[in-house]
Motif scaffolding. Structure first.
Motif, short mmCIF file in Angstrom:
data_model
loop_
_atom_site.label_atom_id
_atom_site.label_comp_id
_atom_site.label_asym_id
_atom_site.label_seq_id
_atom_site.Cartn_x
_atom_site.Cartn_y
_atom_site.Cartn_z
N ARG A 17 0.81 -1.22 0.00
CA ARG A 17 0.00 0.00 0.00
C ARG A 17 0.84 1.27 0.00
O ARG A 17 0.31 2.37 -0.10
CB ARG A 17 -0.91 0.02 1.24
CG ARG A 17 -1.99 -1.03 1.21
CD ARG A 17 -2.70 -1.12 2.54
NE ARG A 17 -1.90 -1.79 3.56
CZ ARG A 17 -2.31 -2.06 4.79
NH1 ARG A 17 -3.54 -1.71 5.16
NH2 ARG A 17 -1.54 -2.68 5.65
N HIS A 39 -3.30 14.14 -0.30
CA HIS A 39 -4.48 13.89 -1.15
C HIS A 39 -4.42 14.62 -2.49
O HIS A 39 -5.46 14.88 -3.10
CB HIS A 39 -5.77 14.26 -0.40
CG HIS A 39 -6.13 13.27 0.66
ND1 HIS A 39 -6.71 12.05 0.38
CD2 HIS A 39 -5.93 13.29 2.00
CE1 HIS A 39 -6.89 11.38 1.50
NE2 HIS A 39 -6.41 12.10 2.50
N LEU A 58 0.08 10.35 -4.61
CA LEU A 58 -1.06 9.74 -5.30
C LEU A 58 -0.64 8.63 -6.26
O LEU A 58 -1.31 8.38 -7.26
CB LEU A 58 -1.88 10.80 -6.06
CG LEU A 58 -2.81 11.66 -5.21
CD1 LEU A 58 -3.73 12.50 -6.09
CD2 LEU A 58 -3.66 10.81 -4.26
N MET B 1 -5.83 2.73 4.63
CA MET B 1 -6.14 2.02 3.39
C MET B 1 -6.25 0.52 3.67
O MET B 1 -5.44 -0.03 4.39
CB MET B 1 -5.02 2.28 2.36
CG MET B 1 -5.39 1.93 0.94
SD MET B 1 -4.01 2.09 -0.25
CE MET B 1 -3.65 3.85 -0.20
N ASP B 34 -6.63 8.13 -3.97
CA ASP B 34 -7.16 9.14 -3.05
C ASP B 34 -8.36 8.58 -2.30
O ASP B 34 -8.48 8.70 -1.08
CB ASP B 34 -7.54 10.39 -3.86
CG ASP B 34 -7.88 11.58 -2.97
OD1 ASP B 34 -7.32 11.66 -1.86
OD2 ASP B 34 -8.68 12.42 -3.40
N LYS B 37 -7.47 5.79 0.19
CA LYS B 37 -6.91 6.26 1.46
C LYS B 37 -8.00 6.53 2.49
O LYS B 37 -7.80 6.30 3.68
CB LYS B 37 -6.11 7.56 1.23
CG LYS B 37 -4.79 7.33 0.52
CD LYS B 37 -4.01 8.62 0.38
CE LYS B 37 -2.74 8.36 -0.41
NZ LYS B 37 -1.81 9.49 -0.36
N ILE B 38 -9.15 7.02 2.04
CA ILE B 38 -10.23 7.32 2.98
C ILE B 38 -11.26 6.19 3.01
O ILE B 38 -12.31 6.31 3.61
CB ILE B 38 -10.92 8.66 2.65
CG1 ILE B 38 -11.42 8.70 1.21
CG2 ILE B 38 -9.95 9.82 2.89
CD1 ILE B 38 -12.25 9.93 0.88
#
Lengths: 176, 325
Positions: A17, A39, A58, B1, B34, B37-38
């Motif tokens: 990850r 982000h 990203l 994640m 993105d 990640k959330i």
């Protein structure tokens, strides 16, 4: 896993990850690239992948094992700074300095895009874009500076690109 | 994640097979990572398609273009054929995101990007798009950026792409490869869906189906094109309203018109009748107003975003004025 960064080969076995940014900072000790928002909104983590500016936060490290990665550490040193680094010092193009590595990597990639004739949102003529202070501001809009050193950042990049200095008085007149 | 498995696809066929087996395609990754990640996106398996040979822009026999699904947004915006023949597409791409993001984001990923609705991103709120039947927090919530056309009681989100709006005005076709091995050509008008009762299903793609290219017909000879975007700041912001337009005036009369709106609906918005009103007529403020009213027919806001209807009308008028004078 293996990466080529600043012409040097690095090996590590991070979690799948892991972003390219976290690989640099947390696994390889290359802490020049900064984590701002994580982000894709601030540009502090901008690095060069095969010469193109991208956001380290990203993208996954695992996806870039075949690429040539350049970070701020690969652009210059305190003794032999990159021309943009020297120009940022000359023009006082930072206050806290946290966004600066991203700003400089982004500017390196941006000037290469200009050299290739890539237009921008600020280009009146898409077929023949000409660099200007307005073009630099538009092309650098993905790099946020919370200290708001923007005028000096644009000046530093403009000087490096060989543009004449901007008339500050006319800018003040516009603001008024 | 959340943890996931990762594999790089060695060929287009292998990618589609892995997709059909439940893998999620990743190329640029700028939107997907993105969201991972959330934990709005939680794929169990990523199929890396970024090295597949789908990164070329080719001129077709009819003079149109075939754009590989993996062409980065910045390369597409700067391509000579696009700049010269389809400037609305260049303008739309250059009005989107930032230089860094455009260098990574691909054509296919741009089409498949998810909405920027705040409630879709906030896993503490209800969202039918994230979790079917959970409810919609945007309805009755802060709705300044939401849709005014084509929305449903289940979802009022907008599609965020600038590129897709230009592709809509340019009559693009999305080319895909299905898990059955068939090539499918989907007109851009049919590619994205309105939310209806299933806002979590955003396109007509089947599981595992891979976008391989986007085709553009030859440019309309003698036409002028533009992309006008209105947003909260001068750069690096999503559209409140945008208009992609292609207009040809011949002997003082409009001979061709294509108008697509962004920022107003779950997909780029285009209405054939609004364009038909213009054909054969001399450009005039009254004519443009009639066309804009037809294009915005049925528009309804939610309070905070009522201004979008007025802003859209004015942006349409300004765009038509620009292209006919």
């Amino acid at each position: 896993m293996q990466w080529t960064i600043n012409n040097r080969v690095y090996q590590a076995e991070p979690d799948i990850r892991t972003s390219l940014l976290d690989l640099l900072r947390e696994h390889l000790g290359l802490t020049g690239s900064k984590k701002g928002c994580d982000h894709g909104q601030c540009g502090a983590c901008t690095i060069l992948v095969n010469g193109r500016r991208v956001l380290g936060c990203l993208t996954l490290a695992v996806m870039h094992q075949d690429d040539a990665i350049t970070t701020i550490e690969g652009l210059g040193t305190a003794d032999a700074p990159h021309p943009l680094q020297a120009a940022f010092v000359t023009h006082d193009a930072y206050q806290c300095g946290y966004c600066t590595p991203g700003q400089i990597c982004s500017a390196v990639g941006m000037l290469d895009e200009v050299a290739r004739g890539w237009p921008s949102h600020a280009s009146d003529d898409l077929t023949a874009p000409a660099l200007s202070h307005a073009e630099i501001a538009e092309r650098m809009s993905g790099n946020i500076c919370r200290c708001a050193a923007y005028p000096n950042i644009v000046d530093a990049i403009a000087e490096t690109a060989g543009l004449p200095g901007e008339d500050r008085q006319s800018r003040k007149d516009l603001a008024a | 994640m959340r943890p996931f498995d990762y594999a790089r696809a060695g060929s287009v066929d292998a990618a589609v097979a892995a997709g059909a087996a439940g893998g999620r395609f990743i190329a640029g990754g700028t939107n997907l990572l993105d969201l991972m990640k959330i934990e709005v996106e939680t794929p169990a398996r990523l199929v890396d398609i970024s090295r597949l040979p789908l990164d070329r822009i080719e001129v077709r026999e009819d003079g149109g273009l075939s754009i590989g699904a993996l062409v980065p947004n910045s390369d597409l915006a700067a391509d000579r054929c696009v700049v010269e023949g389809h400037p609305a597409l260049s303008r739309a791409l250059l009005a989107g995101a930032s230089g860094q993001l455009r260098n990574k984001a691909t054509v296919g990923g741009n089409l498949l990007q998810r909405t920027r609705c705040y409630y879709f991103y906030d896993t503490a709120t209800a969202c039918n798009k994230r979790e079917p039947s959970a409810g919609c927090s945007a309805l009755g919530g802060y709705n300044r950026i939401m849709a005014v056309l084509g929305w449903s009681e289940q979802c009022i989100a907008t599609h965020p792409s600038d590129m897709a709006v230009a592709l809509r005005a340019l009559d693009a076709v999305v080319v895909t490869l299905t898990p059955a091995g068939e090539t499918r050509r989907v007109p851009i008008a049919e590619f994205h869906r309105l939310p209806g009762d299933t806002p979590h299903i955003e396109t007509v793609l089947e599981p595992g189906e891979l976008i391989t290219a986007v085709e553009l017909p030859p440019p309309v000879a003698g036409a002028r094109q533009t992309y006008r975007k209105v947003r909260d700041r001068a750069s690096y912001a999503f559209a409140l309203i945008s208009v992609a337009a292609v207009v040809r005036v011949e002997a003082g009369r409009i001979a061709h018109a294509a108008l697509a709106l962004g920022g107003v609906a779950h997909k780029p918005w285009r209405v054939a009748e609004a364009e038909a009103l213009l054909i054969g007529e001399a450009p005039s403020p009254a004519l443009f107003a009639a066309s804009a009213d037809r294009l915005l027919k049925g528009a309804e806001g939610h309070g905070d975003n009522d201004f979008k209807i007025i802003l859209a009308r004015r942006t349409i008028l300004a765009t038509l004025r620009e292209l006919t004078t």
